[in-house]
Design a protein around this motif. Structure first.
Motif, short mmCIF file in Angstrom:
data_model
loop_
_atom_site.label_atom_id
_atom_site.label_comp_id
_atom_site.label_asym_id
_atom_site.label_seq_id
_atom_site.Cartn_x
_atom_site.Cartn_y
_atom_site.Cartn_z
N LEU A 4 0.85 -1.19 0.00
CA LEU A 4 0.00 0.00 0.00
C LEU A 4 0.88 1.25 0.00
CD1 LEU A 4 -2.75 1.35 0.14
CD2 LEU A 4 -2.65 1.13 2.61
N LEU A 5 1.93 1.25 0.82
CA LEU A 5 2.88 2.37 0.83
C LEU A 5 3.55 2.52 -0.54
CD1 LEU A 5 4.59 1.86 4.29
CD2 LEU A 5 3.11 3.75 3.63
N VAL A 6 3.95 1.40 -1.12
CA VAL A 6 4.59 1.44 -2.44
C VAL A 6 3.64 2.08 -3.46
CG1 VAL A 6 5.46 0.02 -4.35
CG2 VAL A 6 6.16 -0.48 -1.99
N SER A 7 2.36 1.69 -3.41
CA SER A 7 1.40 2.22 -4.39
C SER A 7 1.17 3.72 -4.20
CB SER A 7 0.08 1.45 -4.33
OG SER A 7 -0.61 1.72 -3.14
N VAL A 8 1.24 4.20 -2.97
CA VAL A 8 1.03 5.62 -2.71
C VAL A 8 2.24 6.45 -3.17
CG1 VAL A 8 0.82 7.33 -0.84
CG2 VAL A 8 -0.59 5.27 -0.82
N LEU A 9 3.44 5.92 -2.98
CA LEU A 9 4.66 6.66 -3.30
C LEU A 9 5.04 6.58 -4.78
CD1 LEU A 9 6.82 5.71 -0.20
CD2 LEU A 9 5.70 7.90 -0.66
N SER A 10 4.48 5.62 -5.51
CA SER A 10 4.91 5.34 -6.87
C SER A 10 3.94 5.88 -7.91
CB SER A 10 5.04 3.83 -7.07
OG SER A 10 5.93 3.27 -6.13
N LEU A 11 4.49 6.20 -9.08
CA LEU A 11 3.66 6.52 -10.23
C LEU A 11 2.96 5.25 -10.70
CD1 LEU A 11 6.25 8.63 -12.26
CD2 LEU A 11 4.28 9.50 -10.97
N ALA A 12 3.69 4.13 -10.66
CA ALA A 12 3.17 2.83 -11.06
C ALA A 12 4.02 1.76 -10.39
CB ALA A 12 3.23 2.67 -12.57
N TRP A 13 3.45 0.60 -10.19
CA TRP A 13 4.20 -0.55 -9.68
C TRP A 13 3.52 -1.81 -10.19
CZ3 TRP A 13 2.86 -4.64 -6.51
CH2 TRP A 13 1.58 -4.58 -5.95
N GLY A 14 4.26 -2.91 -10.15
CA GLY A 14 3.70 -4.17 -10.59
C GLY A 14 4.71 -5.28 -10.43
N SER A 15 4.37 -6.43 -10.98
CA SER A 15 5.30 -7.55 -10.96
C SER A 15 5.20 -8.31 -12.26
CB SER A 15 5.01 -8.47 -9.76
OG SER A 15 3.82 -9.18 -9.95
#
Length: 152
Positions: free
Chosen positions: A119-130
């Motif tokens: 959740l923190l990663v998604s808030v701080l990032s423009l995009a994320w995934g795997s």
């Protein structure tokens, strides 16, 4: 995993892969290595002229991604990639593929100690995934942050 809208936008972005600066490093898949990964990212971004906010955000993101790779896979080594395109900074953490499932944010109860990292990663990032790692074993979990550099 169904890609987020951010991940879909990421895939169609012009210039993806056109990185000016790149650092790749491997560390043992141990809790003690999390601090090493965080320090390496912070040091490299500082060398590249990133401002303090980007250094802090990237440090938190690499901490969460690396910690998840240690906790949720049976890897011996974890590979980290830091890339600066000028417009965004991409962080990648690749495990050795002995985990259970695809990373996804979960809803942690207020009294739970963990469960909020992605959740923190998604808030701080423009995009994320795997994505599956090259070679068919392992998983790459990535995040992209807006690049902002310190005034000169």
């Amino acid at each position: 995993m169904v890609p987020s809208l951010d991940a879909v936008r990421h895939a169609s972005r012009v210039g993806v892969g056109d990185y000016r600066r790149r650092d790749v490093f491997r560390l043992p898949a141990m809790n003690a290595s999390v601090a090493d990964a965080r320090g390496r990212v912070r040091m490299r971004l500082s060398e590249w002229g990133a401002d303090l906010e980007l250094c802090d955000d990237a440090s938190l993101v690499i901490t969460e991604l690396f910690t998840n790779a240690v906790r949720h896979t049976d890897s011996e080594k974890i590979t980290c990639v830091l890339q600066d395109s000028g417009a965004f900074v991409r962080l990648e953490v690749t495990d050795q593929g002995r985990g259970t499932g695809v990373p996804e944010p979960c809803a942690a109860d207020a009294d739970e100690e963990g469960g909020r990292g992605l959740l923190l990663v998604s808030v701080l990032s423009l995009a994320w995934g795997s994505d599956p790692a090259d070679g068919g074993t392992g998983r790459v979990v990535w995040a992209e942050l807006a690049a902002h550099h310190a005034p000169r």
